[in-house]
Design a protein around this motif. Structure first.
Motif, short mmCIF file in Angstrom:
data_model
loop_
_atom_site.label_atom_id
_atom_site.label_comp_id
_atom_site.label_asym_id
_atom_site.label_seq_id
_atom_site.Cartn_x
_atom_site.Cartn_y
_atom_site.Cartn_z
N ARG A 108 51.16 22.46 123.36
CA ARG A 108 52.49 22.14 123.86
C ARG A 108 53.15 21.15 122.92
N LEU A 109 54.45 21.18 122.85
CA LEU A 109 55.15 20.16 122.05
C LEU A 109 55.02 18.84 122.76
N ARG A 141 58.34 16.33 134.31
CA ARG A 141 58.37 16.86 135.67
C ARG A 141 59.73 16.59 136.35
N HIS A 161 50.48 12.39 130.66
CA HIS A 161 51.20 11.20 131.18
C HIS A 161 51.31 10.19 130.03
N GLY A 204 55.63 15.10 123.84
CA GLY A 204 56.87 14.31 123.85
C GLY A 204 58.06 15.14 124.30
#
Ligand code: CMC
Length: 424
Positions: free
Chosen positions: A301-302, A308, A266, A304
């Protein structure tokens, strides 16, 4: 009452259960499943992927088209023509202010910007290397101990007063987190400055000295706050609403929102983006990181990338990219290596089948970190900036929820543990 109906047939039962279907002013219809509990079943939706938890008039997102509206106004128009305080007023009150209410609102906020001396002690309880988000959660939660006397959450005027207080104090507290972290005295807010301008003064000014804030940087900061101001029922806003649904003190609700924001999935993503760009280090390493992001056996994970709700460009990311150019220009940083890596990474990812198929586009956090770094804000403060910007949205949702009949939020579960057994 709803004209549309949905029918649900549960295996083994003859009669279909009829459920009302509601249509909002725009966006998908929703099926009202509230009556299902009386039929002995719950709905199952981990991560709330298909669940509308409330009615709201504040923010609308069409993730497929990359649209974000605050009270109906497109975010791009607000970023270009409005400013952070005017947008706070809009979120809170539903309409843009006229000249008189705009001045009055700015005066209200300005009158609440200082924090009580007691709050200084909260910071002094932390070591200087404490994460600023930990300090912010404590400081905001601590306001509940100071401002609880005239707080009747069922009284609309009291709620508005709380909203003004928290919107006014959050930049002051955010700057205090930074100053404590660098072991420097707090800088008092200055009465003549605008909202974002004052924040930069409290961050980088000298106690007692005249403020000297670059207009380009304060405009950039103001737009960053505005772009983060609300995003409907995300994890932190839902945390604020859920906490508020128990009747908790609003400062505790905002502290809950800040805690939920902290995670890298987040608000913590802007911090993670910059760490990732540093780790990549050179354009020649980008391909390796793209391969890692696509590898199911690698948790990387990339940062930025992906969202969702947005399955298209995050409209906030487009504005961020533009501000990034302006800020780097203003600071004379024409060839920032991180910005170069970010642009190239974005280009490669957007042309890669893995990201295309999954509709993974840059989100708001992709460029915000580069801008904040250029302004001189350390990485550990990035999520604090996000929290400062998001506070008007959180408090608007809290106020909206309490303005209508509401019930305590209480999800159910699909229990998969042991059935009853005896203690050996
Ligand atoms: N890099 C690589 N693969 C990804 C990424 C990414 N950043 N994001 C999603 N995927 C893949 C994921 O592995 C999955 O693949 P598969 O279908 O093969 O299993 C597919 O895309 C769908 O992902 P998901 O995890 O089901 O999507 P989600 O909606 O649960 O998660 C997200 C959304 C934002 C948590 C996720 O995209 C992510 O972790 N992004 C990186 C963190 C980030 O930038 N967060 C900031 C969000 S914007 C700020 C805010 O509003 O809070």
């Amino acid at each position: 009452m709803s004209e549309k109906k949905a029918q649900l047939v549960i295996d083994g039962k003859e009669a279909a259960i009829e459920l009302p279907v509601y249509t909002g002013s725009t966006g998908p219809d929703v099926v009202d499943v509230q009556s299902l509990v009386s039929q002995g079943v719950f709905t199952y939706d981990p991560g709330f992927v298909s669940t509308a938890s409330c009615d709201s008039d504040i923010t609308f997102i069409d993730g497929g088209k990359g649209v974000l509206l605050y009270r109906g106004y497109p975010i791009e128009q607000l970023a270009e023509k409005s400013n952070c305080l005017e947008t706070c007023y809009l979120l809170l009150n539903g309409e843009l202010p006229n000249a008189e209410s705009s001045t009055e609102f700015a005066q209200q906020i300005s009158s609440h910007i200082n924090v009580d001396e007691q709050v200084h002690h909260v910071f002094n309880g932390f070591s200087h290397d404490a994460h600023p988000m930990a300090m912010l959660i404590a400081a905001v939660g601590g306001l509940a101990a100071l401002y609880h006397d005239s707080l009747d959450i069922d009284n609309a005027e009291h709620r508005m007063q709380v909203a003004h207080r928290i919107i006014a104090k959050i930049p002051t507290l955010a700057a205090m987190c930074y100053r404590h972290g660098i072991n420097q005295p707090f800088v008092e807010p200055h009465g003549t400055l605008g909202y974002a301008e004052n924040f930069l003064h409290m961050m980088f000014g000298t106690p007692g000295a005249d403020p000297q804030v670059s207009p380009i940087l304060s405009k950039a900061m103001d737009t960053i706050f505005l772009l983060h101001a609300d995003h409907e029922q995300n994890a932190s806003t839902s945390a604020v609403r859920l906490t508020g649904s128990s009747g908790a003190n609003p400062y505790a609700c905002i502290a809950a929102g800040i805690a939920a924001l902290w995670g890298p999935a987040h608000g913590g993503a802007n911090e993670a983006v910059l760490k990732m760009l540093y780790e990549i280090g050179d354009e020649s390493h980008i391909e390796d990181f793209i391969l890692r992001a696509k590898d199911k056996d690698d948790p990387f994970r990339l940062m930025g990338f992906g969202h969702r709700v947005y399955k298209n460009f995050d409209p906030r990311a487009k504005v961020m990219c533009q501000i990034c150019d302006e800020v780097l220009d203003d600071l004379g940083v024409h060839d920032d290596p991180l910005f170069r890596i970010a642009r190239k990474l974005e280009k490669i990812a957007l042309e890669d089948d893995y990201f295309i198929e999954r509709k993974l586009y840059p989100n708001v956090d992709f460029y915000s970190g580069i801008i904040l770094k250029a302004i001189g804000i350390p990485t550990s403060m990035f999520t604090v900036i996000f929290a400062t910007g998001r506070t008007p949205g959180w408090i608007s949702h809290w106020n909206e929820m309490l303005s209508h009949p509401y019930r305590i939020g209480r999800p159910r579960q699909l229990y998969k543990g042991h059935t009853k057994r005896d203690y050996p």
